[in-house]
Motif scaffolding. Structure first.
Motif, PDB file in Angstrom:
ATOM      1  N   LEU A  47       0.848  -1.186   0.000  1.00 48.20           N
ATOM      2  CA  LEU A  47       0.000   0.000   0.000  1.00 48.20           C
ATOM      3  C   LEU A  47       0.879   1.230   0.000  1.00 48.20           C
ATOM      4  O   LEU A  47       1.784   1.353   0.824  1.00 48.20           O
ATOM      5  N   VAL A  48       0.600   2.146  -0.915  1.00 47.17           N
ATOM      6  CA  VAL A  48       1.331   3.407  -0.987  1.00 47.17           C
ATOM      7  C   VAL A  48       0.564   4.506  -0.257  1.00 47.17           C
ATOM      8  O   VAL A  48       1.122   5.222   0.575  1.00 47.17           O
ATOM      9  N   ALA A  49      -0.727   4.622  -0.577  1.00 48.89           N
ATOM     10  CA  ALA A  49      -1.541   5.676   0.016  1.00 48.89           C
ATOM     11  C   ALA A  49      -2.998   5.296  -0.101  1.00 48.89           C
ATOM     12  O   ALA A  49      -3.388   4.562  -1.018  1.00 48.89           O
ATOM     13  N   ALA A  50      -3.801   5.797   0.822  1.00 47.91           N
ATOM     14  CA  ALA A  50      -5.234   5.548   0.781  1.00 47.91           C
ATOM     15  C   ALA A  50      -5.967   6.790   1.241  1.00 47.91           C
ATOM     16  O   ALA A  50      -5.423   7.606   2.000  1.00 47.91           O
ATOM     17  N   ILE A  51      -7.211   6.899   0.792  1.00 48.59           N
ATOM     18  CA  ILE A  51      -8.037   8.056   1.161  1.00 48.59           C
ATOM     19  C   ILE A  51      -9.447   7.566   1.399  1.00 48.59           C
ATOM     20  O   ILE A  51      -9.981   6.737   0.655  1.00 48.59           O
ATOM     21  N   THR A  52     -10.056   8.071   2.459  1.00 47.11           N
ATOM     22  CA  THR A  52     -11.393   7.620   2.813  1.00 47.11           C
ATOM     23  C   THR A  52     -12.430   8.140   1.824  1.00 47.11           C
ATOM     24  O   THR A  52     -12.145   8.999   0.986  1.00 47.11           O
ATOM     25  N   SER A  53     -13.632   7.612   1.954  1.00 48.29           N
ATOM     26  CA  SER A  53     -14.664   7.875   0.947  1.00 48.29           C
ATOM     27  C   SER A  53     -14.963   9.360   0.772  1.00 48.29           C
ATOM     28  O   SER A  53     -15.172   9.822  -0.350  1.00 48.29           O
ATOM     29  N   ALA A  54     -14.983  10.098   1.881  1.00 43.47           N
ATOM     30  CA  ALA A  54     -15.278  11.537   1.796  1.00 43.47           C
ATOM     31  C   ALA A  54     -14.018  12.364   1.586  1.00 43.47           C
ATOM     32  O   ALA A  54     -14.106  13.592   1.460  1.00 43.47           O
ATOM     33  N   GLY A  55     -12.879  11.706   1.569  1.00 40.96           N
ATOM     34  CA  GLY A  55     -11.633  12.417   1.341  1.00 40.96           C
ATOM     35  C   GLY A  55     -11.063  13.101   2.567  1.00 40.96           C
ATOM     36  O   GLY A  55     -10.154  13.920   2.451  1.00 40.96           O
ATOM     37  N   ILE A  56     -11.584  12.735   3.728  1.00 43.39           N
ATOM     38  CA  ILE A  56     -11.148  13.411   4.948  1.00 43.39           C
ATOM     39  C   ILE A  56      -9.890  12.778   5.526  1.00 43.39           C
ATOM     40  O   ILE A  56      -8.978  13.457   5.984  1.00 43.39           O
ATOM     41  N   GLY A  57      -9.835  11.455   5.490  1.00 40.47           N
ATOM     42  CA  GLY A  57      -8.698  10.749   6.074  1.00 40.47           C
ATOM     43  C   GLY A  57      -7.782  10.175   5.015  1.00 40.47           C
ATOM     44  O   GLY A  57      -8.231   9.706   3.963  1.00 40.47           O
ATOM     45  N   THR A  58      -6.484  10.257   5.283  1.00 37.03           N
ATOM     46  CA  THR A  58      -5.502   9.676   4.379  1.00 37.03           C
ATOM     47  C   THR A  58      -4.450   8.941   5.195  1.00 37.03           C
ATOM     48  O   THR A  58      -4.251   9.226   6.382  1.00 37.03           O
ATOM     49  N   ASN A  59      -3.794   7.995   4.568  1.00 34.89           N
ATOM     50  CA  ASN A  59      -2.618   7.392   5.187  1.00 34.89           C
ATOM     51  C   ASN A  59      -1.619   7.020   4.104  1.00 34.89           C
ATOM     52  O   ASN A  59      -2.006   6.825   2.942  1.00 34.89           O
ATOM     53  N   PHE A  60      -0.368   6.970   4.499  1.00 39.24           N
ATOM     54  CA  PHE A  60       0.715   6.788   3.546  1.00 39.24           C
ATOM     55  C   PHE A  60       1.730   5.785   4.077  1.00 39.24           C
ATOM     56  O   PHE A  60       1.955   5.685   5.280  1.00 39.24           O
ATOM     57  N   ASP A  62       5.367   4.714   5.007  1.00 35.83           N
ATOM     58  CA  ASP A  62       6.449   5.534   5.561  1.00 35.83           C
ATOM     59  C   ASP A  62       7.426   5.979   4.469  1.00 35.83           C
ATOM     60  O   ASP A  62       7.973   7.079   4.526  1.00 35.83           O
ATOM     61  N   SER A  63       7.623   5.135   3.493  1.00 34.72           N
ATOM     62  CA  SER A  63       8.625   5.411   2.453  1.00 34.72           C
ATOM     63  C   SER A  63       8.244   6.573   1.531  1.00 34.72           C
ATOM     64  O   SER A  63       9.096   7.104   0.822  1.00 34.72           O
ATOM     65  N   VAL A  64       6.962   6.976   1.560  1.00 32.93           N
ATOM     66  CA  VAL A  64       6.518   8.046   0.656  1.00 32.93           C
ATOM     67  C   VAL A  64       6.005   9.272   1.393  1.00 32.93           C
ATOM     68  O   VAL A  64       5.652  10.277   0.761  1.00 32.93           O
ATOM     69  N   LYS A  65       5.959   9.210   2.724  1.00 26.33           N
ATOM     70  CA  LYS A  65       5.454  10.345   3.489  1.00 26.33           C
ATOM     71  C   LYS A  65       6.286  11.595   3.208  1.00 26.33           C
ATOM     72  O   LYS A  65       7.512  11.544   3.169  1.00 26.33           O
ATOM     73  N   GLY A  66       5.569  12.691   2.996  1.00 24.77           N
ATOM     74  CA  GLY A  66       6.235  13.952   2.699  1.00 24.77           C
ATOM     75  C   GLY A  66       6.561  14.144   1.232  1.00 24.77           C
ATOM     76  O   GLY A  66       6.931  15.243   0.818  1.00 24.77           O
ATOM     77  N   ARG A  67       6.426  13.086   0.445  1.00 22.90           N
ATOM     78  CA  ARG A  67       6.712  13.189  -1.001  1.00 22.90           C
ATOM     79  C   ARG A  67       5.465  12.977  -1.859  1.00 22.90           C
ATOM     80  O   ARG A  67       5.335  13.576  -2.925  1.00 22.90           O
ATOM     81  N   PHE A  68       4.578  12.105  -1.415  1.00 25.56           N
ATOM     82  CA  PHE A  68       3.368  11.776  -2.175  1.00 25.56           C
ATOM     83  C   PHE A  68       2.143  12.353  -1.478  1.00 25.56           C
ATOM     84  O   PHE A  68       2.082  12.420  -0.252  1.00 25.56           O
ATOM     85  N   TYR A  80      -6.376  10.588  -7.332  1.00 28.67           N
ATOM     86  CA  TYR A  80      -5.083  11.025  -7.850  1.00 28.67           C
ATOM     87  C   TYR A  80      -3.969  10.665  -6.867  1.00 28.67           C
ATOM     88  O   TYR A  80      -4.179  10.617  -5.658  1.00 28.67           O
ATOM     89  N   LEU A  81      -2.801  10.472  -7.427  1.00 23.18           N
ATOM     90  CA  LEU A  81      -1.606  10.302  -6.602  1.00 23.18           C
ATOM     91  C   LEU A  81      -0.541  11.236  -7.170  1.00 23.18           C
ATOM     92  O   LEU A  81      -0.051  11.013  -8.280  1.00 23.18           O
ATOM     93  N   GLN A  82      -0.247  12.278  -6.417  1.00 19.86           N
ATOM     94  CA  GLN A  82       0.812  13.204  -6.807  1.00 19.86           C
ATOM     95  C   GLN A  82       2.111  12.710  -6.182  1.00 19.86           C
ATOM     96  O   GLN A  82       2.213  12.576  -4.959  1.00 19.86           O
ATOM     97  N   MET A  83       3.091  12.454  -7.028  1.00 16.89           N
ATOM     98  CA  MET A  83       4.361  11.904  -6.568  1.00 16.89           C
ATOM     99  C   MET A  83       5.475  12.902  -6.868  1.00 16.89           C
ATOM    100  O   MET A  83       5.722  13.215  -8.041  1.00 16.89           O
TER     101      MET A  83
END
Length: 116
Positions: A47-60, A62-68, A80-83
Motif C-alpha cells: 500500500l502506498v496511500a489511501a483516502i477515505t470515501s469523503a476524502g477526509i482521512g488519508t494514510n501513507f 512511511d517510504s513516501v510520506k512527505g513526497r506523495f 489522484y496520486l501526486q508523486m
C-alpha cells in the motif's frame, strides 16, 4: 461492469514528479475508500496511500510520506496520486484499488520508472 483505469505513469528522472489518475466507473465512487498500491519486480504488492470515501482521512506508507499526496474528486469519480521527489526505488507498477468491506476492485496498473 466495474472499471478502474489508471493513467499518468511513465519514465521520470530522479527528483522528478508524476501525477497518477484513476478513473472509476460502475460503482458508487463516493462509497469507497480508494487506495494506490505498487509492486516492484520480485517484491510483494504494498500500500502506498489511501483516502477515505469523503476524502477526509488519508494514510501513507512511511517510504513516501512527505513526497506523495493522495486526493479524490468524487464528482469526477477519480482518485489522484501526486508523486514528488521521486527516487529509483519508487519504480513499480502502480495500481488503484476501490475498497468497501468485502467489495474490492482493482485497476490494471500503470508503470512508473524512475531512472536517469
Amino acid at each position: 461492469q466495474v472499471q478502474l483505469v489508471e493513467s499518468g505513469g511513465g519514465l521520470v528522472q530522479p527528483g522528478g514528479s508524476l501525477r497518477l489518475s484513476c478513473a472509476a466507473s460502475g460503482i458508487i465512487f463516493s462509497f469507497y475508500t480508494m487506495g494506490w498500491y505498487r509492486q516492484a519486480p520480485g517484491k510483494e504488492r504494498e500500500l502506498v496511500a489511501a483516502i477515505t470515501s469523503a476524502g477526509i482521512g488519508t494514510n501513507f506508507a512511511d517510504s513516501v510520506k512527505g513526497r506523495f499526496t493522495i486526493s479524490r474528486d468524487n464528482a469526477k469519480m477519480t482518485v489522484y496520486l501526486q508523486m514528488n521527489s521521486l527516487k529509483p526505488e519508487d519504480t513499480a507498477v502502480y495500481s488503484c484499488n476501490a475498497n468497501r468491506g468485502r467489495e474490492k476492485y482493482w485497476g490494471q496498473g500503470t508503470q512508473v520508472t524512475v531512472s536517469s
